[in-house]
Design a protein around this motif. Structure first.
Motif, PDB file in Angstrom:
ATOM      1  N   PHE A 126      22.392   2.855  37.377  1.00  0.00           N
ATOM      2  CA  PHE A 126      21.300   3.664  36.865  1.00  0.00           C
ATOM      3  C   PHE A 126      21.736   4.893  36.065  1.00  0.00           C
ATOM      4  CE2 PHE A 126      17.149   5.988  37.621  1.00  0.00           C
ATOM      5  CZ  PHE A 126      16.389   5.128  36.842  1.00  0.00           C
ATOM      6  N   PRO A 127      22.511   5.825  36.637  1.00  0.00           N
ATOM      7  CA  PRO A 127      22.923   6.962  35.813  1.00  0.00           C
ATOM      8  C   PRO A 127      23.781   6.547  34.623  1.00  0.00           C
ATOM      9  CG  PRO A 127      23.216   7.458  38.135  1.00  0.00           C
ATOM     10  CD  PRO A 127      22.944   5.987  38.024  1.00  0.00           C
ATOM     11  N   GLU A 128      24.572   5.467  34.791  1.00  0.00           N
ATOM     12  CA  GLU A 128      25.363   4.987  33.651  1.00  0.00           C
ATOM     13  C   GLU A 128      24.449   4.544  32.508  1.00  0.00           C
ATOM     14  OE1 GLU A 128      27.972   4.465  37.274  1.00  0.00           O
ATOM     15  OE2 GLU A 128      25.862   4.174  36.782  1.00  0.00           O
ATOM     16  N   GLY A 129      23.297   3.990  32.877  1.00  0.00           N
ATOM     17  CA  GLY A 129      22.337   3.629  31.852  1.00  0.00           C
ATOM     18  C   GLY A 129      21.801   4.851  31.128  1.00  0.00           C
ATOM     19  N   GLY A 130      21.509   5.899  31.902  1.00  0.00           N
ATOM     20  CA  GLY A 130      21.077   7.144  31.282  1.00  0.00           C
ATOM     21  C   GLY A 130      22.162   7.744  30.405  1.00  0.00           C
ATOM     22  N   GLN A 131      23.405   7.655  30.876  1.00  0.00           N
ATOM     23  CA  GLN A 131      24.531   8.136  30.077  1.00  0.00           C
ATOM     24  C   GLN A 131      24.632   7.351  28.771  1.00  0.00           C
ATOM     25  OE1 GLN A 131      28.371   7.684  31.946  1.00  0.00           O
ATOM     26  NE2 GLN A 131      29.398   9.025  30.485  1.00  0.00           N
ATOM     27  N   GLN A 132      24.414   6.038  28.854  1.00  0.00           N
ATOM     28  CA  GLN A 132      24.491   5.221  27.646  1.00  0.00           C
ATOM     29  C   GLN A 132      23.442   5.639  26.628  1.00  0.00           C
ATOM     30  OE1 GLN A 132      26.712   3.035  26.656  1.00  0.00           O
ATOM     31  NE2 GLN A 132      25.612   2.714  24.739  1.00  0.00           N
ATOM     32  N   LEU A 133      22.265   6.017  27.110  1.00  0.00           N
ATOM     33  CA  LEU A 133      21.219   6.469  26.186  1.00  0.00           C
ATOM     34  C   LEU A 133      21.652   7.706  25.412  1.00  0.00           C
ATOM     35  CD1 LEU A 133      18.059   6.077  28.463  1.00  0.00           C
ATOM     36  CD2 LEU A 133      18.723   4.598  26.548  1.00  0.00           C
ATOM     37  N   LEU A 134      22.558   8.505  26.027  1.00  0.00           N
ATOM     38  CA  LEU A 134      22.985   9.763  25.434  1.00  0.00           C
ATOM     39  C   LEU A 134      24.410   9.705  24.895  1.00  0.00           C
ATOM     40  CD1 LEU A 134      21.546  12.118  28.227  1.00  0.00           C
ATOM     41  CD2 LEU A 134      20.445  11.456  26.083  1.00  0.00           C
ATOM     42  N   SER A 135      25.010   8.504  24.862  1.00  0.00           N
ATOM     43  CA  SER A 135      26.413   8.367  24.465  1.00  0.00           C
ATOM     44  C   SER A 135      26.547   7.438  23.265  1.00  0.00           C
ATOM     45  CB  SER A 135      27.245   7.816  25.635  1.00  0.00           C
ATOM     46  OG  SER A 135      27.131   8.640  26.776  1.00  0.00           O
ATOM     47  N   VAL A 136      27.816   7.187  22.869  1.00  0.00           N
ATOM     48  CA  VAL A 136      28.070   6.293  21.738  1.00  0.00           C
ATOM     49  C   VAL A 136      27.586   4.888  22.089  1.00  0.00           C
ATOM     50  CG1 VAL A 136      30.424   5.790  22.530  1.00  0.00           C
ATOM     51  CG2 VAL A 136      29.823   5.449  20.133  1.00  0.00           C
ATOM     52  N   ASP A 137      26.894   4.271  21.152  1.00  0.00           N
ATOM     53  CA  ASP A 137      26.296   2.954  21.380  1.00  0.00           C
ATOM     54  C   ASP A 137      26.859   1.971  20.357  1.00  0.00           C
ATOM     55  OD1 ASP A 137      24.784   0.761  21.935  1.00  0.00           O
ATOM     56  OD2 ASP A 137      22.838   1.725  21.637  1.00  0.00           O
ATOM     57  N   LEU A 138      27.734   1.084  20.837  1.00  0.00           N
ATOM     58  CA  LEU A 138      28.380   0.109  19.957  1.00  0.00           C
ATOM     59  C   LEU A 138      27.670  -1.246  19.941  1.00  0.00           C
ATOM     60  CD1 LEU A 138      32.052   1.035  20.815  1.00  0.00           C
ATOM     61  CD2 LEU A 138      30.969   1.280  18.567  1.00  0.00           C
TER      62      LEU A 138
END
Length: 540
Positions: free
Chosen positions: A84-96
């Motif tokens: 779950f938090p990793e998903g939130g982090q992905q929303l705010l991080s580099v998206d390849l």
């Protein structure tokens, strides 16, 4: 849809409790097999009071009437497998995920490097080499070109591979002489030098060196994740493989009343002694936060060529996957499984390959034979490639298939090149369901989108891949609601719209009833989302 106060009902039977909110003129899919459909539903506080076709006897002068005007009302969706938090982090991080070539991959990373402080790692990613024209795995050279001054470590979308740049490899001390680790692979080129690609347990050589996130960043990630969940109609999630720092963090947030999505956590299988000690100390749990049990791994993933199969991958002779380090010592596995069972702890095991699924089913069967059958609700997470001889065992052994339909659509593009004729046993949802097995559905977010409606459509259509395994809408919806609640032992208070249940609900456009025909790229079916009877997303 319209909202109005009631004009009152002077003939309301005095002994019946009035409702504060009454939904009328709806197509209500309750997920209660005794009362599967209704047109009216009444709430008082955070709970459902009544469901039926005429609830006029529950009206009072102050009752708020919500006219659904034919819209669909379902229980709040549940996602039984997220990070779950990793998903939130992905929303705010580099998206390849948007990279469809080497050049796009490098450009996205270079853009991220320009806005990332030099002392902060560049992480995230979720790349998929199957989208590249030549299907080539990324290497450290790609990352070095994009971000020569940063430490970069970006993972494949399945979370079972990640690629490191030269700075990250140097920090971790990974060289040509570094051997593979148990349950993991350090990929090397023909000269014996590391390419930067690390698989499964080998990723921890870098991950363990990553600086801890600040409290501010963790809060940002969680809030982004909760916002995304509620936007998608998801009111409850399972967070898998949660360490004890995060467990206690969630506990504190629950005590402070700061959780907006119901969270159930599963802790690492090999750390059962630690969970046992934490439970003995006492863990605060309520309707917003609960400890579910243990989550283990038996193998890796198909896309990373680490799923444990009976036979070699067609495109990699000599490789039939690997057994995860959680399952390397089966004596230890039995010891943990038996002791956890003695403490009534639920167990969920990741299994992708056909050999891995049989291994887990065999272990569960061995325990049942030794200890007798009871309501354990053991789960196999993913349950992707099941030998035909094993598909009926989910029902026979009462093992829950915790599955992620979007993976089926994703894998349909390339699994044939890896498995050949064995794809006929891929994602056998209908076979498991028809044989009496229970399905619970989720996303594996951020590996796949946390979008229950997209997942339902994937289970229904399957990208026309192995169409005999398609599900109907009712079965798919059930697996995201009551079936999901059953999988986490919460079906006595959520997952279906019945008197006494929590009022977690989703209002959907009528097109939802023909989900197979809806273009979800252009149509948002969710109108409103309720949690504890309160509107938390959309409008009514």
């Amino acid at each position: 849809m319209s909202t109005r106060p009631d004009s009152g009902n002077s003939e309301r039977t005095a002994i019946l409790p009035s409702v504060e909110t009454l939904f009328i003129n709806g197509h209500i899919l309750t997920q209660n097999f005794r009362n599967p459909t209704a047109s009216q539903l009444g709430l008082r506080g955070k709970k459902i009071v009544a469901v039926g076709t005429d609830l006029s006897m529950y009206r009072a002068q102050a009752t708020q009437i919500i006219d659904l005007d034919g819209a669909v009302l379902t229980p709040g969706f549940m996602d039984v497998h997220t990070h779950f938090p990793e998903g939130g982090q992905q929303l705010l991080s580099v998206d390849l995920r948007a990279a469809f070539s080497k050049s796009e991959f490098i450009q996205i990373l270079a853009d991220a490097a320009r806005t990332t402080p030099i002392d902060r790692w560049i992480t995230g990613g979720h790349w998929d080499q199957q989208q590249f024209p030549d299907k080539a795995m990324p290497s450290k050279e790609w990352l070095d070109q994009a971000a020569p001054d940063h430490i970069v470590f970006v993972n494949r979308h399945d979370g079972h591979s990640a690629v490191a740049n030269s700075k990250a490899l140097q920090l971790a001390g990974i060289t040509a002489g570094t051997p593979d680790v148990p349950g993991g692979v350090i990929v090397k080129d023909k000269h014996g030098n590391p390419t930067g690609l690390l698989k499964d347990a080998a990723m921890n050589l870098v991950y363990r060196l990553q600086p801890p996130e600040s409290e501010e960043h963790k809060r940002q990630y969680l809030n982004a994740a909760m916002d995304e969940a509620l936007k998608q109609g998801i009111t409850s999630i399972n967070d898998m493989s949660v360490d004890f720092d995060r467990l206690r963090w969630y506990e504190g947030l629950a005590k402070a009343g700061e959780l907006r999505v119901r969270i159930r956590v599963y802790t690492p299988f090999l750390r059962w002694p630690d969970l046992k000690r934490e439970l003995e100390k006492g863990i605060y749990q309520d309707e917003w936060f609960q400890v579910g049990g243990l989550k283990g791994f038996s193998d890796g993933s198909l896309g990373s060529s680490t799923a444990l199969m009976f036979d070699d991958f067609n495109n990699e002779p000599g490789n039939c996957g690997l057994i995860d380090r959680d399952f390397e010592d089966l004596t230890k596995v039995r010891e943990i499984l038996w002791d956890a069972d003695a403490h009534n702890i639920q167990v969920a095991i990741h299994a992708i390959g056909d050999k891995a699924n049989r291994l887990v089913l065999d272990l569960f069967a061995e325990l049942y034979e030794s200890r007798g059958k009871r309501d354990r609700r053991y789960r196999i997470e993913h349950a992707q490639h099941i030998h035909p001889d094993d598909q009926s065992r989910f029902g026979d052994q009462r093992v829950i298939a915790s599955v992620q339909p979007y993976h089926c659509v994703d894998d349909s593009r390339w699994a044939g090149a890896i498995l050949g004729d064995r794809t006929s046993q891929a994602f056998p949802y209908r076979s498991i369901h028809k044989s009496g097995g229970r399905l619970a559905m989720g996303s594996d977010w951020p590996v796949a989108p946390m979008n229950a409606i997209l997942g339902m459509q994937a289970a229904i259509l399957r990208n026309n891949w192995i169409p005999e395994e398609r599900l109907d809408l009712g079965t798919a919806l059930h697996a995201y609601t009551e079936g999901a609640a059953f999988a986490e032992f919460s079906d006595h208070y959520k997952g279906h719209l019945s008197p006494g249940m929590l009022a977690d609900m989703v209002v959907l456009k009528r097109e939802f009833l023909n989900l197979a025909e809806v273009d979800l790229k252009t149509t948002d079916l969710i109108t409103a989302v309720f949690s504890n009877g309160k509107l938390v997303h959309g409008e009514i």
